[in-house]
Structures are given as C-alpha cells and as structure tokens.
Design a protein around this motif. Structure first.
Motif, PDB file in Angstrom:
ATOM      1  N   VAL A 130      -1.978  -0.240  -9.032  1.00  0.00           N
ATOM      2  CA  VAL A 130      -2.768   0.984  -8.773  1.00  0.00           C
ATOM      3  C   VAL A 130      -3.201   1.021  -7.310  1.00  0.00           C
ATOM      4  O   VAL A 130      -3.096   2.059  -6.639  1.00  0.00           O
ATOM      5  CB  VAL A 130      -3.999   1.032  -9.699  1.00  0.00           C
ATOM      6  CG1 VAL A 130      -4.904   2.206  -9.314  1.00  0.00           C
ATOM      7  CG2 VAL A 130      -3.561   1.169 -11.154  1.00  0.00           C
ATOM      8  N   GLY A 131      -3.681  -0.122  -6.807  1.00  0.00           N
ATOM      9  CA  GLY A 131      -4.070  -0.180  -5.400  1.00  0.00           C
ATOM     10  C   GLY A 131      -2.895   0.087  -4.481  1.00  0.00           C
ATOM     11  O   GLY A 131      -3.044   0.762  -3.451  1.00  0.00           O
ATOM     12  N   GLY A 132      -1.723  -0.420  -4.849  1.00  0.00           N
ATOM     13  CA  GLY A 132      -0.522  -0.163  -4.059  1.00  0.00           C
ATOM     14  C   GLY A 132      -0.144   1.301  -4.058  1.00  0.00           C
ATOM     15  O   GLY A 132       0.275   1.854  -3.027  1.00  0.00           O
ATOM     16  N   ALA A 133      -0.285   1.960  -5.213  1.00  0.00           N
ATOM     17  CA  ALA A 133       0.035   3.387  -5.308  1.00  0.00           C
ATOM     18  C   ALA A 133      -0.916   4.210  -4.447  1.00  0.00           C
ATOM     19  O   ALA A 133      -0.495   5.170  -3.779  1.00  0.00           O
ATOM     20  CB  ALA A 133      -0.035   3.846  -6.760  1.00  0.00           C
ATOM     21  N   ILE A 134      -2.190   3.835  -4.451  1.00  0.00           N
ATOM     22  CA  ILE A 134      -3.159   4.546  -3.606  1.00  0.00           C
ATOM     23  C   ILE A 134      -2.826   4.332  -2.129  1.00  0.00           C
ATOM     24  O   ILE A 134      -2.832   5.280  -1.333  1.00  0.00           O
ATOM     25  CB  ILE A 134      -4.592   4.053  -3.906  1.00  0.00           C
ATOM     26  CG1 ILE A 134      -4.995   4.446  -5.327  1.00  0.00           C
ATOM     27  CG2 ILE A 134      -5.578   4.619  -2.886  1.00  0.00           C
ATOM     28  CD1 ILE A 134      -6.327   3.868  -5.773  1.00  0.00           C
ATOM     29  N   GLY A 135      -2.523   3.100  -1.765  1.00  0.00           N
ATOM     30  CA  GLY A 135      -2.168   2.811  -0.382  1.00  0.00           C
ATOM     31  C   GLY A 135      -0.931   3.572   0.068  1.00  0.00           C
ATOM     32  O   GLY A 135      -0.898   4.138   1.169  1.00  0.00           O
ATOM     33  N   ALA A 136       0.092   3.592  -0.786  1.00  0.00           N
ATOM     34  CA  ALA A 136       1.328   4.303  -0.441  1.00  0.00           C
ATOM     35  C   ALA A 136       1.074   5.795  -0.300  1.00  0.00           C
ATOM     36  O   ALA A 136       1.612   6.449   0.603  1.00  0.00           O
ATOM     37  CB  ALA A 136       2.387   4.043  -1.510  1.00  0.00           C
ATOM     38  N   SER A 137       0.257   6.358  -1.182  1.00  0.00           N
ATOM     39  CA  SER A 137      -0.045   7.792  -1.111  1.00  0.00           C
ATOM     40  C   SER A 137      -0.764   8.138   0.190  1.00  0.00           C
ATOM     41  O   SER A 137      -0.459   9.145   0.835  1.00  0.00           O
ATOM     42  CB  SER A 137      -0.904   8.198  -2.308  1.00  0.00           C
ATOM     43  OG  SER A 137      -0.222   7.985  -3.527  1.00  0.00           O
ATOM     44  N   LEU A 138      -1.718   7.294   0.571  1.00  0.00           N
ATOM     45  CA  LEU A 138      -2.438   7.526   1.825  1.00  0.00           C
ATOM     46  C   LEU A 138      -1.494   7.435   3.023  1.00  0.00           C
ATOM     47  O   LEU A 138      -1.601   8.222   3.978  1.00  0.00           O
ATOM     48  CB  LEU A 138      -3.571   6.515   1.973  1.00  0.00           C
ATOM     49  CG  LEU A 138      -4.738   6.667   0.982  1.00  0.00           C
ATOM     50  CD1 LEU A 138      -5.725   5.523   1.148  1.00  0.00           C
ATOM     51  CD2 LEU A 138      -5.434   8.011   1.174  1.00  0.00           C
ATOM     52  N   ALA A 139      -0.569   6.468   2.967  1.00  0.00           N
ATOM     53  CA  ALA A 139       0.381   6.308   4.075  1.00  0.00           C
ATOM     54  C   ALA A 139       1.311   7.517   4.185  1.00  0.00           C
ATOM     55  O   ALA A 139       1.528   8.042   5.281  1.00  0.00           O
ATOM     56  CB  ALA A 139       1.199   5.032   3.886  1.00  0.00           C
ATOM     57  N   VAL A 140       1.835   7.958   3.052  1.00  0.00           N
ATOM     58  CA  VAL A 140       2.734   9.126   3.062  1.00  0.00           C
ATOM     59  C   VAL A 140       1.978  10.362   3.541  1.00  0.00           C
ATOM     60  O   VAL A 140       2.495  11.158   4.337  1.00  0.00           O
ATOM     61  CB  VAL A 140       3.323   9.362   1.657  1.00  0.00           C
ATOM     62  CG1 VAL A 140       4.108  10.682   1.629  1.00  0.00           C
ATOM     63  CG2 VAL A 140       4.230   8.211   1.252  1.00  0.00           C
TER      64      VAL A 140
END
Length: 247
Positions: A140-150
């Motif tokens: 979940v933390g990875g998905a949030i991080g990836a979304s913020l990066a994109v």
C-alpha cells in the motif's frame, strides 16, 4: 531499485553502509548522466546494464535447472524479458526525458514507500516463503509512493508544456496544469503491483538457485538484477501492452 522492507530486514554494518552509499552515488551519477545526454550514451548504458542483467539471469537459471533444453528455454525467456525492457527504456528516452522518468521514478517511489510503510506498520506478509520482508502495508505504501511520483512527473510535464505555450503566445481551451488524478492513482497502483511482482519473481529465482544476491558487481548492493528487478517487470509489461495496442 529494490529496497528491503519490514522490520525483519537487518541493519547494514557501518562498513557495508559506506560501500552502499558510495555505490549508490556512483550509480545515480552514471545513470543520471547517461539519461541527461540521451542518444548514443543512453543506448550504450542501457545495453551494458541489460547485458549484465542477462548474464546474472543465465547464472541463476543454470543453478535452477540442469538439462540443456531447460536452460535454453530460460535463456530465451531472459532475452525476451530483459530485451523488451531495455528496448522500452531506449524508445521512451527517444520520445522525451519525462517519458522515461515516469516508470523509473514510479519504481523508485514504490521501493521507498514500501520500505517505510513496511517498517512503520508491519503486518501480514504477502509471500513469506519467497520474500519474508514484504508486507501488505508495504505494498500500500509503495502504491501511494508510485502514485505521488507519477503525479509529480505529470504535473511537471504539464507545467513545462504551459511555459512553452506561453512562450509561443498560444492559448488552450483547457487548463494546462490539470492533472488527472484518477489516471495517476490507477497508474501508480498498477506500477507498484507489477514492480513488487518483479521483485518477488527475482527473489524466487534466487531462492531456487540458493543464493542471496544475483551477483556481486555493485559493492553493498549485490548484482544488477537485484537493483532493477521491479523496473524490468514494469517496462516489460508496458512493452507488451504497447505491442498489443499496435495490432
């Protein structure tokens, strides 16, 4: 670049930490320089990394299977997997620096988000027999991080486009600084899941081969395959989707 998550991850020794830090600085400098230059330097850099990853892949596969025909199948699969990912890096860079930064930063943000969320919240493991440190909270933390990066990359691209339009005295009927957050979150979640799957796949290969790292090329970081396992998966899936879309 894969980062171990979870509280079970051992803290690096001081000497190892120094080697990891220096290696990371060199990797970022070389990769960043090649990316900035683009063209031939970027192509050569990508091909060198792809060759190194394929060499580590072949070593792992030889330890996993014994028959020549099984090793051949693994080798062909590795060429297709690594080759398509490398092609995507070259093609995306030829389009624009921003295009290639989207998957790269998404994977990096996935690793960072998964690491900190896993260590902070812990919780149930995803596949403890393959990668004991990976948790659902980390995903979940990875998905949030990836979304913020994109989202950040897309916002930068739109801001740059708006500046170019202003310089040319052009106008648009829509706001040039509007980020479609639904698409951003969907892309971030998908990138995180695929990146983690690529990480699990490489971990599975190493466990089957009975090794801790895919290689020892990078001091303190293991092999090249260890560093780009998630990025390979994301680029490969993007390449397959792009190929299917052309037909």
């Amino acid at each position: 670049m894969a980062v171990a998550e979870g509280e079970g991850a051992p803290a690096p020794k001081k000497s190892d930490l120094k080697a990891r830090t220096l290696s990371a600085i060199v990797m970022v400098a070389v990769a960043g320089g090649a990316l900035w230059l683009g063209g031939l330097p970027w192509t050569v850099f990508v091909l060198l990394v792809a060759t190194g990853v394929l060499w580590e892949w072949s070593k792992l596969s030889r330890a996993i299977v014994a028959s020549w025909w099984a090793r051949l199948i693994w080798l062909v699969a590795g060429v297709a997997y690594v080759g398509l990912a490398a092609e995507m890096l070259i093609v995306l860079r030829a389009e624009d620096t921003v295009s290639v930064m989207i998957p790269v930063l998404a994977v990096i943000a996935t690793d960072i988000g998964a690491y900190f969320a896993g260590r902070t919240f812990g919780g149930p493991k995803i596949a403890p027999k393959i990668s004991p440190s990976k948790t659902w909270s980390g995903l979940v933390g990875g998905a949030i991080g990836a979304s913020l990066a994109v989202g950040a990359v897309q916002a930068y691209a739109l801001w740059r486009a708006a500046r170019e339009m202003a310089a040319l005295h052009l106008t648009s009927t829509t706001s040039p600084l509007t980020v479609n957050w639904l698409e951003v979150v969907a892309a971030g979640v998908l990138a995180a899941i695929i990146a983690q799957t690529g990480d699990f796949f490489e971990s599975w290969m190493k466990r089957r081969a009975g090794v801790k790292d895919s290689g020892h090329l990078i001091p303190g970081h293991g092999g090249l395959f260890d560093r780009v396992d998630g990025l390979l998966a994301v680029l490969f899936v993007a390449g397959v989707i792009g190929a299917v879309g052309r037909f």
